[in-house]
Design an enzyme around this catalytic site. Structure first.
Site, short mmCIF file in Angstrom:
data_model
loop_
_atom_site.label_atom_id
_atom_site.label_comp_id
_atom_site.label_asym_id
_atom_site.label_seq_id
_atom_site.Cartn_x
_atom_site.Cartn_y
_atom_site.Cartn_z
N ALA A 56 -38.39 50.28 -23.01
CA ALA A 56 -38.29 50.98 -24.12
C ALA A 56 -37.41 52.76 -24.29
O ALA A 56 -37.32 53.19 -23.52
CB ALA A 56 -39.42 51.88 -25.20
N CYS A 57 -36.99 52.85 -24.81
CA CYS A 57 -35.52 54.21 -25.69
C CYS A 57 -36.21 55.36 -26.67
O CYS A 57 -37.25 55.26 -27.17
CB CYS A 57 -34.55 53.81 -25.03
SG CYS A 57 -33.83 53.42 -26.51
N ASP A 58 -35.67 56.20 -26.63
CA ASP A 58 -35.65 57.50 -28.19
C ASP A 58 -34.65 56.87 -29.09
O ASP A 58 -34.79 56.23 -29.63
CB ASP A 58 -35.82 58.46 -27.33
CG ASP A 58 -35.45 59.57 -28.42
OD1 ASP A 58 -36.34 58.99 -29.54
OD2 ASP A 58 -35.30 60.65 -27.83
#
Length: 102
Positions: free
Chosen positions: A15-17
């Site tokens: 998961a990333c921004d």
């Protein structure tokens, strides 16, 4: 904070921004490493973690948001995108059946 045995992990989410750089490389690297264990690896925004994820791997700065978005998931924070010991520990747990905590 719970845990899961590596043999019970079938889906890992990176998961990333908002970016598509380093976290995509990490997801690609994990896909290659975990292919022989039939583990699916996906790359998603931190606010859109899928319900079927077993483990969420995210940068330390996003860990609180990941836990809020997926409170029932094991969240493993890391510091460095490639070669981080926390990510290596997840891979080793999947290979050997060890525990992953988060």
């Amino acid at each position: 904070m719970g845990s899961i045995n590596g043999k019970d992990i079938h889906k890992v989410v990176v998961a990333c921004d908002a970016g598509m750089g380093s976290s995509v490389m990490l997801a690609s690297q994990l896909r290659k490493q975990l292919k022989k264990y039939s583990v699916t690896v996906e790359h998603t925004p931190v606010n859109s973690i899928p319900g079927d994820a077993d483990v969420v791997i995210t940068h330390n700065g996003l860990a609180a948001r990941a836990r809020a978005a997926a409170p029932d998931k094991i969240v493993v924070p890391f510091q460095v995108f490639l070669g981080d010991p926390a990510v290596t520990a997840v891979v080793k747990a999947i290979e050997s059946g060890g525990e992953v905590s988060g």
